[in-house]
Design an enzyme around this catalytic site. Structure first.
Site, PDB file in Angstrom:
ATOM      1  N   CYS A 119       6.775  -5.241 -12.497  1.00 50.75           N
ATOM      2  CA  CYS A 119       5.410  -5.448 -13.216  1.00 50.75           C
ATOM      3  C   CYS A 119       4.852  -4.647 -14.247  1.00 50.75           C
ATOM      4  CB  CYS A 119       4.047  -4.969 -11.956  1.00 50.75           C
ATOM      5  SG  CYS A 119       4.583  -5.929 -10.152  1.00 50.75           S
ATOM      6  N   HIS A 264      -2.079  -3.735 -15.414  1.00 47.71           N
ATOM      7  CA  HIS A 264      -1.679  -4.658 -14.324  1.00 47.71           C
ATOM      8  C   HIS A 264      -2.630  -5.087 -13.321  1.00 47.71           C
ATOM      9  CE1 HIS A 264       1.029  -6.396 -11.645  1.00 47.71           C
ATOM     10  NE2 HIS A 264       1.170  -5.376 -10.672  1.00 47.71           N
ATOM     11  N   ASN A 294      -2.063 -11.066  -8.186  1.00 54.18           N
ATOM     12  CA  ASN A 294      -1.073 -10.253  -8.896  1.00 54.18           C
ATOM     13  C   ASN A 294       0.216 -11.290  -9.326  1.00 54.18           C
ATOM     14  OD1 ASN A 294       1.295  -8.350  -9.568  1.00 54.18           O
ATOM     15  ND2 ASN A 294       1.136  -7.292  -7.684  1.00 54.18           N
TER      16      ASN A 294
HETATM   17  O1  UT7 Z   1       2.592  -5.068  -8.423  1.00 53.79           O
HETATM   18  C1  UT7 Z   1       3.328  -4.310  -7.369  1.00 53.79           C
HETATM   19  C2  UT7 Z   1       2.572  -3.303  -6.964  1.00 53.79           C
HETATM   20  N1  UT7 Z   1       1.774  -3.734  -5.921  1.00 53.79           N
HETATM   21  C3  UT7 Z   1       0.894  -2.832  -5.704  1.00 53.79           C
HETATM   22  O2  UT7 Z   1       0.238  -1.945  -6.329  1.00 53.79           O
HETATM   23  C4  UT7 Z   1       0.178  -2.882  -4.223  1.00 53.79           C
HETATM   24  C5  UT7 Z   1      -0.305  -1.689  -3.680  1.00 53.79           C
HETATM   25  N2  UT7 Z   1      -1.079  -1.764  -2.434  1.00 53.79           N
HETATM   26  C6  UT7 Z   1      -2.105  -2.215  -2.179  1.00 53.79           C
HETATM   27  O3  UT7 Z   1      -2.617  -2.890  -3.067  1.00 53.79           O
HETATM   28  C7  UT7 Z   1      -2.778  -2.097  -0.793  1.00 53.79           C
HETATM   29  O4  UT7 Z   1      -1.834  -1.120   0.053  1.00 53.79           O
HETATM   30  C8  UT7 Z   1      -2.659  -3.352   0.065  1.00 53.79           C
HETATM   31  C9  UT7 Z   1      -3.874  -4.401  -0.431  1.00 53.79           C
HETATM   32  C10 UT7 Z   1      -1.324  -4.063   0.067  1.00 53.79           C
HETATM   33  C11 UT7 Z   1      -3.248  -3.227   1.435  1.00 53.79           C
HETATM   34  O5  UT7 Z   1      -4.428  -2.852   1.488  1.00 53.79           O
HETATM   35  P1  UT7 Z   1      -4.442  -1.223   2.262  1.00 53.79           P
HETATM   36  O6  UT7 Z   1      -6.033  -1.147   2.121  1.00 53.79           O
HETATM   37  O7  UT7 Z   1      -3.562  -0.426   1.862  1.00 53.79           O
HETATM   38  O8  UT7 Z   1      -4.257  -1.850   3.731  1.00 53.79           O
HETATM   39  P2  UT7 Z   1      -3.196  -1.337   4.825  1.00 53.79           P
HETATM   40  O9  UT7 Z   1      -1.809  -1.518   4.258  1.00 53.79           O
HETATM   41  O10 UT7 Z   1      -3.450   0.038   5.111  1.00 53.79           O
HETATM   42  O11 UT7 Z   1      -3.698  -1.852   6.229  1.00 53.79           O
HETATM   43  C12 UT7 Z   1      -4.788  -1.621   6.901  1.00 53.79           C
HETATM   44  C13 UT7 Z   1      -4.910  -2.683   7.875  1.00 53.79           C
HETATM   45  C14 UT7 Z   1      -3.921  -2.891   8.918  1.00 53.79           C
HETATM   46  O12 UT7 Z   1      -4.210  -3.169  10.140  1.00 53.79           O
HETATM   47  P3  UT7 Z   1      -4.147  -1.757  10.936  1.00 53.79           P
HETATM   48  O13 UT7 Z   1      -2.783  -1.303  11.138  1.00 53.79           O
HETATM   49  O14 UT7 Z   1      -5.091  -0.831  10.641  1.00 53.79           O
HETATM   50  O15 UT7 Z   1      -4.787  -2.524  12.338  1.00 53.79           O
HETATM   51  C15 UT7 Z   1      -2.907  -4.056   8.328  1.00 53.79           C
HETATM   52  O16 UT7 Z   1      -2.112  -4.533   9.041  1.00 53.79           O
HETATM   53  O17 UT7 Z   1      -5.129  -3.978   7.471  1.00 53.79           O
HETATM   54  C16 UT7 Z   1      -4.315  -5.056   7.991  1.00 53.79           C
HETATM   55  N3  UT7 Z   1      -3.811  -5.976   7.096  1.00 53.79           N
HETATM   56  C17 UT7 Z   1      -4.696  -7.171   6.817  1.00 53.79           C
HETATM   57  N4  UT7 Z   1      -5.672  -7.412   7.558  1.00 53.79           N
HETATM   58  C18 UT7 Z   1      -6.226  -8.866   7.223  1.00 53.79           C
HETATM   59  C19 UT7 Z   1      -3.003  -5.925   6.266  1.00 53.79           C
HETATM   60  N5  UT7 Z   1      -2.885  -6.909   5.400  1.00 53.79           N
HETATM   61  C20 UT7 Z   1      -3.972  -7.783   6.007  1.00 53.79           C
HETATM   62  C21 UT7 Z   1      -4.566  -9.238   5.676  1.00 53.79           C
HETATM   63  N6  UT7 Z   1      -5.663  -9.521   6.129  1.00 53.79           N
HETATM   64  N7  UT7 Z   1      -4.191  -9.931   4.626  1.00 53.79           N
END
Ligand code: UT7
Length: 337
Positions: A119, A264, A294
């Protein structure tokens, strides 16, 4: 020295831009039919509402963006002396996407090669273009094209809602107004964001367990993306402000002096957090994440081209670009229009 800047910071200017977005729109609601998610979660955690996808080859998107940039710059394909393509979703292992595009658009005088810096690759390509301009190249076409839908795991809700397809192109040439960049790589984080190539079934040799080779987690099938979102998020927040701040200083200015920042588009919260860290109004940052999601290396040139289309890229403005991604890598650059 010139204008208080070291002479190797001399220049690069944008001669033309173009972009291509596929027609098919995938909304947050569409994902609720294939994984357990909701529009509310996606908007709140990412800022994304819709993204575009296509089945057409990545190089076709690249060519469409390139032709628009050529038209916008009033330049014929024969005038190009270099084509740099950035992609993690090339249609062929070899040849490069840049060579395919070169042939198809008739840029017969251009040398052509691909860059893989995920990216952050558009910023890496700008840096490379800047160096080649100092070595006598005059018109360099940079194209970032990504068909991420081809490597998205549509059973993984934590990644599938994030990615879209797009291509952005930018033609750059020499300028005396300056250019500065800051690039960085940290391979110790390589296992946090990757897509493994499927193994060939080679006769005569025993099939190797991929785990014994790269020590990456055995999390999903080869060919699709895996991401430890939280880890990448932490890296991204620090990398964004560091790259923008240091590139600004290298340019001889400060982030406050940047008129437009094209970051990005991985997560709206990452952009907001970088703005806060740098003490800048978030409005200074270009955002189209709600419409495109993205699109990896295509995010920044698509953003530049959309700003150009809106008449925002006017002479005298100082622009900052910043990206980060798989590798892990990051890059920021600053230049004057
Ligand atoms: O371009 C390449 C670089 N990429 C990035 O920079 C992405 C960086 N990361 C992020 O933007 C974020 O970490 C994400 C958007 C990918 C995830 O957001 P988050 O706030 O970090 O969520 P998390 O991974 O901490 O997950 C929180 C909860 C989890 O459930 P539990 O374990 O708390 O019960 C996940 O299973 O949200 C859940 N979850 C979802 N729930 C509904 C993860 N994805 C989803 C979803 N819908 N699509």
């Amino acid at each position: 020295m010139q204008d208080g800047r070291k002479d190797y910071f001399m220049g690069l200017k944008i001669l033309g831009t173009g972009y291509y977005l596929p027609e098919t729109i995938v909304t947050n609601e569409d994902y609720t039919r294939i994984v357990e998610t909701s529009d509310e979660w996606i908007v709140k955690r990412t800022g994304m509402k819709e993204r575009r996808i296509t089945e057409q080859p990545t190089h076709v998107m690249a060519e469409r963006a390139a032709l628009k940039a050529l038209e916008n710059a009033h330049i014929s394909p024969e005038e190009l002396d270099m084509i740099l393509c950035t992609t993690v979703t090339s249609d062929y292992i070899t040849p490069s996407m840049a060579c395919i595009v070169q042939g198809n658009i008739g840029a017969k005088n251009a040398i052509a090669l691909d860059i893989n810096a995920a990216c952050a690759a558009f910023v890496y390509a700008m840096d490379m273009a800047h160096m080649y301009l100092q070595h006598g190249y005059k018109k360099i076409l940079i194209i970032s094209a990504e068909g991420l839908s081809k490597i998205t795991d549509y059973t993984d809700r934590s990644t599938c809602v994030l990615f879209g397809d797009a291509a952005g192109a930018c033609i750059v040439g020499w300028s005396d107004k300056g250019f500065a960049s800051v690039l960085g790589s940290d391979g110790t984080g390589a296992h946090t964001l990757f897509a493994r190539r499927p193994l060939n079934d080679i006769p005569f040799v025993e099939q190797v367990d991929p785990q014994s080779v790269d020590h990456f987690p055995d999390v999903n099938r080869p060919g699709v993306l895996y991401m430890d979102g939280r880890e990448v998020y932490k890296f991204a927040v620090g990398a964004m402000s560091h790259a923008l701040r240091d590139a600004s200083v290298k340019f001889g200015t400060t982030p406050e002096a940047l008129d437009i920042i094209v970051p990005h588009q991985a997560n709206l919260r990452i952009i907001q957090s970088a703005a806060k860290d740098l003490g800048l109004p978030v409005e200074r940052f270009f955002v189209n994440i709600d419409k495109c999601g993205n699109t990896s290396s295509a995010c920044i040139p698509v953003g530049l081209a959309q700003l150009d289309e809106a008449g925002e890229l006017t002479p005298g403005k100082t622009v900052g670009l910043v990206g980060f991604g798989a590798g892990l890598v990051y890059g920021g650059c600053v230049f004057e229009l």
